[in-house]
Write a protein that holds these residues in place. Sequence first.
Motif, mmCIF file in Angstrom:
data_model
loop_
_atom_site.group_PDB
_atom_site.id
_atom_site.type_symbol
_atom_site.label_atom_id
_atom_site.label_comp_id
_atom_site.label_asym_id
_atom_site.label_seq_id
_atom_site.Cartn_x
_atom_site.Cartn_y
_atom_site.Cartn_z
ATOM 1 N N THR A 1 -1.743 3.755 -22.112
ATOM 2 C CA THR A 1 -2.028 4.340 -23.423
ATOM 3 C C THR A 1 -2.872 3.385 -24.238
ATOM 4 O O THR A 1 -2.963 2.201 -23.927
ATOM 5 N N ASP A 2 -3.477 3.908 -25.313
ATOM 6 C CA ASP A 2 -4.152 3.023 -26.269
ATOM 7 C C ASP A 2 -3.265 2.767 -27.484
ATOM 8 O O ASP A 2 -3.635 2.011 -28.375
ATOM 9 N N ILE A 3 -2.127 3.384 -27.541
ATOM 10 C CA ILE A 3 -1.145 3.325 -28.636
ATOM 11 C C ILE A 3 -1.667 3.998 -29.900
ATOM 12 O O ILE A 3 -0.982 4.819 -30.513
ATOM 13 N N VAL A 4 -2.895 3.648 -30.327
ATOM 14 C CA VAL A 4 -3.370 4.062 -31.645
ATOM 15 C C VAL A 4 -3.588 5.565 -31.770
ATOM 16 O O VAL A 4 -3.645 6.086 -32.890
ATOM 17 N N SER A 5 -3.721 6.274 -30.661
ATOM 18 C CA SER A 5 -3.807 7.733 -30.742
ATOM 19 C C SER A 5 -2.518 8.317 -31.297
ATOM 20 O O SER A 5 -2.516 9.389 -31.927
ATOM 21 N N HIS A 6 -1.429 7.625 -31.103
ATOM 22 C CA HIS A 6 -0.117 8.085 -31.554
ATOM 23 C C HIS A 6 0.371 7.315 -32.779
ATOM 24 O O HIS A 6 0.942 7.903 -33.694
ATOM 25 N N ASN A 7 0.165 6.017 -32.776
ATOM 26 C CA ASN A 7 0.635 5.138 -33.852
ATOM 27 C C ASN A 7 -0.537 4.300 -34.359
ATOM 28 O O ASN A 7 -0.726 3.155 -33.946
ATOM 29 N N PRO A 8 -1.362 4.884 -35.246
ATOM 30 C CA PRO A 8 -2.646 4.263 -35.607
ATOM 31 C C PRO A 8 -2.544 2.844 -36.169
ATOM 32 O O PRO A 8 -3.445 2.036 -35.958
ATOM 33 N N ARG A 9 -1.459 2.507 -36.858
ATOM 34 C CA ARG A 9 -1.384 1.203 -37.522
ATOM 35 C C ARG A 9 -0.516 0.199 -36.750
ATOM 36 O O ARG A 9 -0.147 -0.839 -37.293
ATOM 37 N N PHE A 10 -0.226 0.487 -35.489
ATOM 38 C CA PHE A 10 0.664 -0.396 -34.745
ATOM 39 C C PHE A 10 0.132 -1.823 -34.678
ATOM 40 O O PHE A 10 0.853 -2.781 -34.953
ATOM 41 N N PHE A 11 -1.120 -1.993 -34.295
ATOM 42 C CA PHE A 11 -1.668 -3.346 -34.154
ATOM 43 C C PHE A 11 -1.775 -4.035 -35.513
ATOM 44 O O PHE A 11 -1.455 -5.213 -35.647
ATOM 45 N N GLU A 12 -2.218 -3.294 -36.497
ATOM 46 C CA GLU A 12 -2.355 -3.856 -37.844
ATOM 47 C C GLU A 12 -1.033 -4.405 -38.372
ATOM 48 O O GLU A 12 -0.969 -5.512 -38.917
ATOM 49 N N VAL B 1 -3.270 -9.571 -25.534
ATOM 50 C CA VAL B 1 -3.033 -8.157 -25.264
ATOM 51 C C VAL B 1 -3.647 -7.796 -23.915
ATOM 52 O O VAL B 1 -4.789 -8.166 -23.620
ATOM 53 N N VAL B 2 -2.876 -7.086 -23.101
ATOM 54 C CA VAL B 2 -3.349 -6.599 -21.800
ATOM 55 C C VAL B 2 -3.129 -5.091 -21.742
ATOM 56 O O VAL B 2 -2.020 -4.612 -22.015
ATOM 57 N N TYR B 3 -4.181 -4.353 -21.419
ATOM 58 C CA TYR B 3 -4.072 -2.907 -21.182
ATOM 59 C C TYR B 3 -4.016 -2.687 -19.678
ATOM 60 O O TYR B 3 -4.938 -3.078 -18.953
ATOM 61 N N LEU B 4 -2.961 -2.041 -19.220
ATOM 62 C CA LEU B 4 -2.766 -1.807 -17.791
ATOM 63 C C LEU B 4 -2.660 -0.311 -17.528
ATOM 64 O O LEU B 4 -1.710 0.348 -17.959
ATOM 65 N N GLY B 5 -3.640 0.246 -16.811
ATOM 66 C CA GLY B 5 -3.592 1.661 -16.467
ATOM 67 C C GLY B 5 -4.247 2.535 -17.518
ATOM 68 O O GLY B 5 -4.329 2.189 -18.695
ATOM 69 N N GLY B 6 -4.706 3.695 -17.074
ATOM 70 C CA GLY B 6 -5.455 4.591 -17.942
ATOM 71 C C GLY B 6 -6.945 4.344 -17.786
ATOM 72 O O GLY B 6 -7.373 3.307 -17.284
ATOM 73 N N GLN B 7 -7.732 5.307 -18.230
ATOM 74 C CA GLN B 7 -9.188 5.203 -18.141
ATOM 75 C C GLN B 7 -9.803 5.475 -19.510
ATOM 76 O O GLN B 7 -9.326 6.325 -20.267
ATOM 77 N N ASN B 8 -10.853 4.743 -19.833
ATOM 78 C CA ASN B 8 -11.634 4.974 -21.048
ATOM 79 C C ASN B 8 -10.781 4.954 -22.313
ATOM 80 O O ASN B 8 -10.947 5.764 -23.225
ATOM 81 N N LEU B 9 -9.845 4.024 -22.352
ATOM 82 C CA LEU B 9 -8.987 3.891 -23.519
ATOM 83 C C LEU B 9 -9.729 3.178 -24.648
ATOM 84 O O LEU B 9 -10.641 2.384 -24.421
ATOM 85 N N PRO C 1 -9.130 -8.270 -25.372
ATOM 86 C CA PRO C 1 -7.975 -7.983 -24.521
ATOM 87 C C PRO C 1 -8.383 -7.926 -23.058
ATOM 88 O O PRO C 1 -9.551 -7.677 -22.730
ATOM 89 N N THR C 2 -7.437 -8.153 -22.178
ATOM 90 C CA THR C 2 -7.655 -7.934 -20.751
ATOM 91 C C THR C 2 -7.444 -6.452 -20.467
ATOM 92 O O THR C 2 -6.444 -5.872 -20.902
ATOM 93 N N VAL C 3 -8.362 -5.833 -19.756
ATOM 94 C CA VAL C 3 -8.267 -4.399 -19.477
ATOM 95 C C VAL C 3 -8.277 -4.196 -17.967
ATOM 96 O O VAL C 3 -9.234 -4.568 -17.284
ATOM 97 N N LEU C 4 -7.214 -3.628 -17.440
ATOM 98 C CA LEU C 4 -7.076 -3.350 -16.004
ATOM 99 C C LEU C 4 -6.912 -1.841 -15.841
ATOM 100 O O LEU C 4 -5.797 -1.314 -15.816
ATOM 101 N N PRO C 5 -8.023 -1.098 -15.757
ATOM 102 C CA PRO C 5 -7.938 0.369 -15.746
ATOM 103 C C PRO C 5 -7.601 0.937 -14.377
ATOM 104 O O PRO C 5 -7.908 0.342 -13.340
ATOM 105 N N CYS C 6 -6.972 2.092 -14.395
ATOM 106 C CA CYS C 6 -6.788 2.892 -13.180
ATOM 107 C C CYS C 6 -6.480 4.307 -13.615
ATOM 108 O O CYS C 6 -6.155 4.558 -14.773
#
Length: 425
Positions: free
Chosen positions: A149-160, A179-187, A200-205
Motif C-alpha cells: 500500500t501507499d498508506i496515504v490513499s487511506h490515511n492521507p496525514r499518516f506520514f505527516e 521507510v521501505v515500501y514492499l510490494g505493490g506497483q506504481n505506488l 525510501p527503499t522501494v521493492l515493487p511486485c
Amino acid sequence: MKHLNASTFEAVTCPACGLLCDDLKIERNATDQLKVTANGCAKSIAFFERTPKESKPTIAGAPAELKAAIAKAAEILRGSNQPLFAGLGTEVQGMRSVMSLADKVGATLDHMNAYSSFRNTLVVQNSGWQVTTLTEVRNRVDLLVVIGTDIVSHNPRFFERNIWNKESMFGQDTASREVVYLGGQNLDTSHGVSPNGSQPTVLPCDLEKIPEVTAALRALILGKSLHAIEVAGIKTTDLKALAEKLKAAKYSVVTWVSSDLNFDHAELSIQNITELVIALNAKTRSSGLPLGGSEGDYSVNQTSTWTSGYPMRSRFSRGIPEYDPHHYRAETLLENNEADAMLWVSTFNPEKLPPKANMPSIVIGHPNMQAQVNADVFIPVGTAGIDHTGTMFRIDSSVSLPLGKLKNSDLPSLNTVIAAIEAAL
C-alpha cells in the motif's frame, strides 16, 4: 474540541479516516457552511465541506412525518423473521442503539467494510498478533516497512503526523527514520521521502505476489536459506538486506492496509507479517500496525465486541449472539434469500448506498442519499462530528476520541431514530 468564538473551532476531531486527526481548525459561516482552515486533507475537506441537501423522511418515496416513518420502519421489522442490518456507517453511540434493536428483532449484523477487516480479524482469532499504537510509532519507530500500500490513499496525514513529526518524546531525530515500501506497483512513495531528502527503499511486485514475498522475508528473518535468485521479481539479496535491517532496528514497524491486500486468502499473508514481527521480537523490538479504517468500521467492531463478545457478522435470531463470518456476510444472505427485510445505515457518506434487494428496506443515513435511494422508508439523520456529538475509536483501537457538534441541525441523530423505532415495536 475548543470554541475560539461562535463560528471558529479548533482541535476538531475528523472521522473521515481511521487516524481521527484531532488538530483541525474549522470555521462556520453565516449560512452554516463549514470550511477547514488548518490541518486538513482531501478526505477531511470532502467530509466537512460537503453541502447537505434539504431532506425529509419518505415512505415509498412520498414525503412523510418523522413519526410516521418511524412507525412504518417498526412495522417492517415487526413483520420480519430474518432482518439484516447492514452498512452500519456510524460511531459508538449509534452502534450501541443498533445493537439494542438487533437484539430485540433478532437481526443479523454486517458492516460494509467487513470484507476487508475480516482479514485482520481472522489472524487475531487464529494466532493473535503484536501490534502497536500511533503514539508509539510517533515516538519510537526507526524503520517503517509498508507492505502492499501507499498508506496515504487511506490515511492521507499518516506520514505527516506519525513518521515525519517534528518532535518525539525521547528526542529522536525523526528525519533519520527509514521507510521501505514492499510490494505493490506504481505506488505513491513520495510521502516516504524524509525531510532531509532521503529517499525510501522501494521493492515493487505484483500485489498477488505478496504472499510469496512475505513468506520469503519471514524465512530470512528466521535464518533460513533461499536458493532462488529472486522472489516475485524482487532480488533475494534485497530481501536479505531488508531482513538484516529489521533485525538491526531498535523499533521497527511493519504496516499494511487490509483492503489493499485484495487477493484470495489475504489473511494468510497478514499472518505471515504478524509472525515475522513475533520472530523479530526474539532479539529486538518490532510491532505490526494495521491501517486504513473508514465509515466507523473500527468503532462498530469495538462496540459489537464488547456488547456481544463478537465482532461483525453476528446474528441474534435465537435470543443469543451467534458469530459466523462466512455465512452472515450480507451479500451471501441477500444472494441466498436468507433475509426478508433490510435496514441500511450510512451516516458519514452519502455515496455508500444499499445493495439492490427484493425485500422491504429501511435506509437511515446522510440527507444527501435521498435522491439516490429507492426504499420503503428513508430517514435522514445528522452526522456525528458535524450535526451532533459522538465517539469513535482510532484505527489502533486503543484510543477513543470525542466528535464535536459544529452547527445546529434539525436532523435527529441515528441513536434517536433507532431508539424510537425500538420503542415503537
